[in-house]
Design a protein around this motif. Structure first.
Motif, short mmCIF file in Angstrom:
data_model
loop_
_atom_site.label_atom_id
_atom_site.label_comp_id
_atom_site.label_asym_id
_atom_site.label_seq_id
_atom_site.Cartn_x
_atom_site.Cartn_y
_atom_site.Cartn_z
N ILE A 43 0.63 -0.99 0.32
CA ILE A 43 -0.21 -0.58 -0.07
C ILE A 43 0.90 1.09 -0.14
O ILE A 43 0.67 2.13 -0.98
N ARG A 44 1.86 1.61 0.89
CA ARG A 44 2.83 2.21 0.61
C ARG A 44 3.02 2.81 -0.97
O ARG A 44 3.60 3.88 -1.02
N GLU A 45 3.82 1.56 -1.24
CA GLU A 45 4.38 1.64 -2.67
C GLU A 45 3.38 2.34 -3.26
O GLU A 45 4.13 3.26 -4.52
N VAL A 46 2.13 1.72 -3.47
CA VAL A 46 1.50 2.44 -4.37
C VAL A 46 1.03 3.84 -4.17
O VAL A 46 1.18 4.52 -4.62
N GLU A 47 1.26 4.50 -2.70
CA GLU A 47 0.78 5.57 -3.29
C GLU A 47 2.30 6.97 -2.85
O GLU A 47 1.90 7.47 -3.46
N TYR A 48 3.08 5.80 -2.39
CA TYR A 48 4.03 7.03 -2.26
C TYR A 48 5.33 6.28 -3.11
O TYR A 48 6.46 7.55 -3.40
N ASP A 83 9.44 9.23 2.72
CA ASP A 83 10.59 9.64 2.92
C ASP A 83 11.72 8.36 3.36
O ASP A 83 12.76 8.71 3.87
N SER A 84 11.07 7.01 2.92
CA SER A 84 12.25 5.96 2.82
C SER A 84 13.17 6.15 2.24
O SER A 84 13.86 5.54 2.52
N GLY A 85 13.24 6.94 1.31
CA GLY A 85 14.38 6.85 0.60
C GLY A 85 14.88 5.91 -0.87
O GLY A 85 13.63 4.95 -0.91
N GLY A 86 15.69 5.84 -1.43
CA GLY A 86 15.28 4.57 -1.84
C GLY A 86 14.65 4.89 -3.50
O GLY A 86 14.43 6.40 -4.17
#
Length: 83
Positions: free
Chosen positions: A22-27, A34-37
């Motif tokens: 879900i985080r990957e879809v949103e951000y 703010d996880s970088g990469g």
């Protein structure tokens, strides 16, 4: 103790697995904004609409063996995590 901690281990594992997706879809990043990469192809918010990212994630999860996942399922899970 929160509700998450009282859930069975399998349910907690599934929830955490979904959270990264879900985080990957949103951000664009599994760890959040703010996880970088590097943003993976298909999930860049600057290039793809949210609906396109949900479709990409549905196809990816289906291929990974999550069962038959639709973009509507991804959308619903995303809304559920937003609570």
């Amino acid at each position: 103790m929160g509700l998450f901690e009282t859930a069975p281990a399998a349910a907690r594992e599934k929830a955490l697995a979904w959270l990264r997706h879900i985080r990957e879809v949103e951000y664009g990043r599994p760890g959040g904004a703010d996880s970088g990469g590097v943003v993976r192809a298909g999930y860049d918010p600057d290039r793809w609409t949210l609906a396109e990212r949900e479709r990409a994630k549905a196809a990816e999860l289906t291929a990974l063996g999550f069962g038959r996942v639709s973009d509507k399922t991804v959308h619903g899970m995303r809304l559920a995590y937003r609570g």
